[in-house]
Motif scaffolding. Structure first.
Motif, PDB file in Angstrom:
ATOM      1  N   VAL A 274       0.829  -1.209   0.000  1.00 33.56           N
ATOM      2  CA  VAL A 274       0.000   0.000   0.000  1.00 33.56           C
ATOM      3  C   VAL A 274       0.863   1.257   0.000  1.00 33.56           C
ATOM      4  O   VAL A 274       0.627   2.206  -0.758  1.00 33.56           O
ATOM      5  CB  VAL A 274      -0.958  -0.002   1.208  1.00 33.56           C
ATOM      6  N   SER A 275       1.901   1.278   0.850  1.00 32.35           N
ATOM      7  CA  SER A 275       2.769   2.458   0.894  1.00 32.35           C
ATOM      8  C   SER A 275       3.557   2.615  -0.402  1.00 32.35           C
ATOM      9  O   SER A 275       3.767   3.735  -0.880  1.00 32.35           O
ATOM     10  CB  SER A 275       3.728   2.372   2.088  1.00 32.35           C
ATOM     11  N   GLY A 276       3.975   1.491  -0.989  1.00 33.17           N
ATOM     12  CA  GLY A 276       4.725   1.556  -2.240  1.00 33.17           C
ATOM     13  C   GLY A 276       3.893   2.068  -3.395  1.00 33.17           C
ATOM     14  O   GLY A 276       4.383   2.830  -4.242  1.00 33.17           O
ATOM     15  N   ILE A 277       2.606   1.673  -3.430  1.00 36.62           N
ATOM     16  CA  ILE A 277       1.725   2.116  -4.514  1.00 36.62           C
ATOM     17  C   ILE A 277       1.216   3.541  -4.264  1.00 36.62           C
ATOM     18  O   ILE A 277       1.257   4.402  -5.141  1.00 36.62           O
ATOM     19  CB  ILE A 277       0.529   1.157  -4.666  1.00 36.62           C
ATOM     20  N   GLY A 278       0.749   3.783  -3.039  1.00 33.49           N
ATOM     21  CA  GLY A 278       0.100   5.055  -2.745  1.00 33.49           C
ATOM     22  C   GLY A 278       1.052   6.233  -2.586  1.00 33.49           C
ATOM     23  O   GLY A 278       0.685   7.374  -2.856  1.00 33.49           O
ATOM     24  N   PHE A 279       2.286   5.944  -2.142  1.00 34.76           N
ATOM     25  CA  PHE A 279       3.212   7.034  -1.860  1.00 34.76           C
ATOM     26  C   PHE A 279       4.534   6.865  -2.606  1.00 34.76           C
ATOM     27  O   PHE A 279       5.596   7.249  -2.121  1.00 34.76           O
ATOM     28  CB  PHE A 279       3.472   7.120  -0.348  1.00 34.76           C
ATOM     29  N   SER A 280       4.454   6.272  -3.791  1.00 30.76           N
ATOM     30  CA  SER A 280       5.666   5.973  -4.554  1.00 30.76           C
ATOM     31  C   SER A 280       6.492   7.223  -4.839  1.00 30.76           C
ATOM     32  O   SER A 280       7.709   7.233  -4.672  1.00 30.76           O
ATOM     33  CB  SER A 280       5.303   5.280  -5.872  1.00 30.76           C
ATOM     34  N   GLU A 281       5.805   8.287  -5.257  1.00 30.66           N
ATOM     35  CA  GLU A 281       6.545   9.502  -5.631  1.00 30.66           C
ATOM     36  C   GLU A 281       7.218  10.142  -4.420  1.00 30.66           C
ATOM     37  O   GLU A 281       8.353  10.619  -4.510  1.00 30.66           O
ATOM     38  CB  GLU A 281       5.600  10.506  -6.304  1.00 30.66           C
ATOM     39  N   GLN A 282       6.535  10.129  -3.262  1.00 31.80           N
ATOM     40  CA  GLN A 282       7.132  10.694  -2.053  1.00 31.80           C
ATOM     41  C   GLN A 282       8.261   9.816  -1.517  1.00 31.80           C
ATOM     42  O   GLN A 282       9.266  10.318  -1.012  1.00 31.80           O
ATOM     43  CB  GLN A 282       6.057  10.867  -0.958  1.00 31.80           C
ATOM     44  N   LEU A 283       8.081   8.476  -1.617  1.00 28.92           N
ATOM     45  CA  LEU A 283       9.079   7.555  -1.070  1.00 28.92           C
ATOM     46  C   LEU A 283      10.309   7.443  -1.958  1.00 28.92           C
ATOM     47  O   LEU A 283      11.445   7.460  -1.478  1.00 28.92           O
ATOM     48  CB  LEU A 283       8.461   6.165  -0.884  1.00 28.92           C
ATOM     49  N   PHE A 284      10.079   7.285  -3.268  1.00 27.42           N
ATOM     50  CA  PHE A 284      11.170   6.972  -4.189  1.00 27.42           C
ATOM     51  C   PHE A 284      11.491   8.085  -5.172  1.00 27.42           C
ATOM     52  O   PHE A 284      12.474   7.997  -5.909  1.00 27.42           O
ATOM     53  CB  PHE A 284      10.837   5.690  -4.981  1.00 27.42           C
ATOM     54  N   GLY A 285      10.639   9.110  -5.216  1.00 31.16           N
ATOM     55  CA  GLY A 285      10.875  10.214  -6.140  1.00 31.16           C
ATOM     56  C   GLY A 285      10.402   9.945  -7.546  1.00 31.16           C
ATOM     57  O   GLY A 285      10.627  10.739  -8.449  1.00 31.16           O
ATOM     58  N   THR A 286       9.711   8.817  -7.771  1.00 31.66           N
ATOM     59  CA  THR A 286       9.189   8.471  -9.101  1.00 31.66           C
ATOM     60  C   THR A 286       7.779   7.917  -8.954  1.00 31.66           C
ATOM     61  O   THR A 286       7.460   7.300  -7.929  1.00 31.66           O
ATOM     62  CB  THR A 286      10.066   7.402  -9.800  1.00 31.66           C
ATOM     63  N   PRO A 287       6.925   8.106  -9.968  1.00 29.91           N
ATOM     64  CA  PRO A 287       5.584   7.519  -9.907  1.00 29.91           C
ATOM     65  C   PRO A 287       5.656   5.989  -9.877  1.00 29.91           C
ATOM     66  O   PRO A 287       6.636   5.388 -10.334  1.00 29.91           O
ATOM     67  CB  PRO A 287       4.922   8.015 -11.204  1.00 29.91           C
ATOM     68  N   PHE A 288       4.605   5.366  -9.349  1.00 29.96           N
ATOM     69  CA  PHE A 288       4.562   3.901  -9.291  1.00 29.96           C
ATOM     70  C   PHE A 288       4.571   3.311 -10.695  1.00 29.96           C
ATOM     71  O   PHE A 288       3.892   3.797 -11.589  1.00 29.96           O
ATOM     72  CB  PHE A 288       3.291   3.459  -8.555  1.00 29.96           C
ATOM     73  N   LYS A 289       5.351   2.260 -10.879  1.00 28.11           N
ATOM     74  CA  LYS A 289       5.351   1.537 -12.149  1.00 28.11           C
ATOM     75  C   LYS A 289       5.416   0.046 -11.865  1.00 28.11           C
ATOM     76  O   LYS A 289       6.035  -0.392 -10.886  1.00 28.11           O
ATOM     77  CB  LYS A 289       6.527   1.969 -13.033  1.00 28.11           C
ATOM     78  N   LEU A 290       4.801  -0.729 -12.719  1.00 33.61           N
ATOM     79  CA  LEU A 290       4.716  -2.173 -12.516  1.00 33.61           C
ATOM     80  C   LEU A 290       5.963  -2.848 -13.093  1.00 33.61           C
ATOM     81  O   LEU A 290       5.918  -3.488 -14.137  1.00 33.61           O
ATOM     82  CB  LEU A 290       3.443  -2.732 -13.164  1.00 33.61           C
ATOM     83  N   ASP A 291       7.090  -2.698 -12.394  1.00 34.90           N
ATOM     84  CA  ASP A 291       8.308  -3.362 -12.825  1.00 34.90           C
ATOM     85  C   ASP A 291       8.359  -4.770 -12.224  1.00 34.90           C
ATOM     86  O   ASP A 291       7.406  -5.223 -11.573  1.00 34.90           O
ATOM     87  CB  ASP A 291       9.542  -2.550 -12.423  1.00 34.90           C
ATOM     88  N   HIS A 292       9.479  -5.494 -12.440  1.00 32.46           N
ATOM     89  CA  HIS A 292       9.590  -6.871 -11.963  1.00 32.46           C
ATOM     90  C   HIS A 292       9.423  -6.953 -10.447  1.00 32.46           C
ATOM     91  O   HIS A 292       8.717  -7.832  -9.936  1.00 32.46           O
ATOM     92  CB  HIS A 292      10.936  -7.470 -12.376  1.00 32.46           C
ATOM     93  N   LYS A 293      10.069  -6.040  -9.726  1.00 33.71           N
ATOM     94  CA  LYS A 293      10.002  -6.067  -8.262  1.00 33.71           C
ATOM     95  C   LYS A 293       8.569  -5.904  -7.776  1.00 33.71           C
ATOM     96  O   LYS A 293       8.094  -6.691  -6.945  1.00 33.71           O
ATOM     97  CB  LYS A 293      10.890  -4.952  -7.684  1.00 33.71           C
ATOM     98  N   ASN A 294       7.868  -4.910  -8.306  1.00 33.99           N
ATOM     99  CA  ASN A 294       6.497  -4.655  -7.858  1.00 33.99           C
ATOM    100  C   ASN A 294       5.545  -5.770  -8.289  1.00 33.99           C
ATOM    101  O   ASN A 294       4.634  -6.145  -7.538  1.00 33.99           O
ATOM    102  CB  ASN A 294       6.010  -3.317  -8.406  1.00 33.99           C
ATOM    103  N   ALA A 295       5.759  -6.303  -9.486  1.00 35.78           N
ATOM    104  CA  ALA A 295       4.884  -7.373  -9.977  1.00 35.78           C
ATOM    105  C   ALA A 295       5.015  -8.626  -9.118  1.00 35.78           C
ATOM    106  O   ALA A 295       4.010  -9.236  -8.720  1.00 35.78           O
ATOM    107  CB  ALA A 295       5.223  -7.693 -11.434  1.00 35.78           C
ATOM    108  N   PHE A 296       6.249  -9.020  -8.798  1.00 31.44           N
ATOM    109  CA  PHE A 296       6.451 -10.209  -7.965  1.00 31.44           C
ATOM    110  C   PHE A 296       5.952  -9.982  -6.537  1.00 31.44           C
ATOM    111  O   PHE A 296       5.413 -10.899  -5.907  1.00 31.44           O
ATOM    112  CB  PHE A 296       7.930 -10.611  -7.948  1.00 31.44           C
TER     113      PHE A 296
END
Length: 269
Positions: free
Chosen positions: A191-213
């Motif tokens: 939830v935090s990775g999807i909802g606050f991706s830009e604040q946490l990582f500086g980039t919008p959420f994207k469905l890469d290998h890490k997030n997909a798995f």
């Protein structure tokens, strides 16, 4: 790198794994000392002024560090000697990996103050589900000994450790307790990775290998808990879901980072 401390911790873990099961006090003391050395060196390497050192080896080492703590605490209440011979050798290997694969420093400047908490919760989720996977392996071995007369006659060190485990029903209750707690932590991570991706990582959420798995693992553990609640899933079905979910979660960060850092020689965080 605090290589000497990592090596000492690995030696203590190996020594604890090889000690006879009757020497509970010595096993407990050696494991605790190795855990303290492991944690101190890990903290000193991961937490840098204004940055975090992150990589597949660091995350794997931190995951096994928390798994050792979970084993040590559980073993004080239940006789889980079989868990010792699985967890401690894996921890001994994981503890020395950062010396060979140090990962990369991730600057905290420009990132949300929640970023370290996101990393900590993710590692806690991985650790809880890792110890659940070890439990699942033990339960599979325990069940095979109950249903295979030839196996039940074996008296080697692993067989003796399995024979001293609590009853399968007790192990199963503990397994689902771990999975429930780990699933809650994994839910917070997702939830935090999807909802606050830009604040946490500086980039919008994207469905890469890490997030997909990670999301696939979350779905598998969620399906297992739902199946347990509404369909009474247990036994081999529960073990298959647990090990498949764990393998998927392992691929999510550790596996993808291993490919990037070791195979492709990239140091991106």
């Amino acid at each position: 790198m605090h290589t000497i401390l990592f090596i000492l911790a690995a030696l203590l873990y190996i020594g604890s794994a090889l000690l006879p099961s009757g020497q509970r006090a010595a096993i407990s003391a050696a494991t605790a000392l190795g855990w303290l050395l492991h944690g101190g060196a890990l903290w000193a390497d991961m937490v840098q002024p204004g940055a975090l050192r992150i990589g597949f080896a660091m995350v794997l080492s931190a995951t096994l560090w928390i798994s050792v703590a979970a084993y040590w605490l559980e073993n004080r209440n239940l006789s889980l000697d079989g868990l010792r011979v699985l967890v401690l050798p894996c921890a001994a290997l994981a503890v020395i990996l950062p010396a060979a694969f140090p990962g990369a420093l991730v600057p905290l400047e420009g990132k949300s103050s929640l970023f370290p908490w996101h990393v900590a919760i993710a590692i806690l989720a991985y650790s809880t589900l890792t110890i659940a996977a070890f439990h699942a392996v033990l339960m599979a071995l325990q069940e095979s000994r109950l249903h295979a007369p030839a196996e039940a006659g074996r008296r080697d060190w692993l067989a003796l450790a399995i024979d001293r485990l609590p009853a399968l029903l007790t192990m199963e209750k503990l397994l689902f307790r771990l999975i429930g707690f780990g699933f809650g932590l994994l839910t917070l991570t997702v939830v935090s990775g999807i909802g606050f991706s830009e604040q946490l990582f500086g980039t919008p959420f994207k469905l890469d290998h890490k997030n997909a798995f990670t999301m696939l693992s979350w779905l598998l553990f969620g399906a297992l808990l739902a199946g347990r609640l509404w369909r009474g899933w247990r036994g081999k079905t529960a073990l298959r879901f647990t090990l498949t979910g764990f393998a998927t979660l392992l691929l999510a960060y550790v596996g993808s980072r291993f490919v990037l850092e070791v195979v492709l020689h990239r140091s991106l965080a």
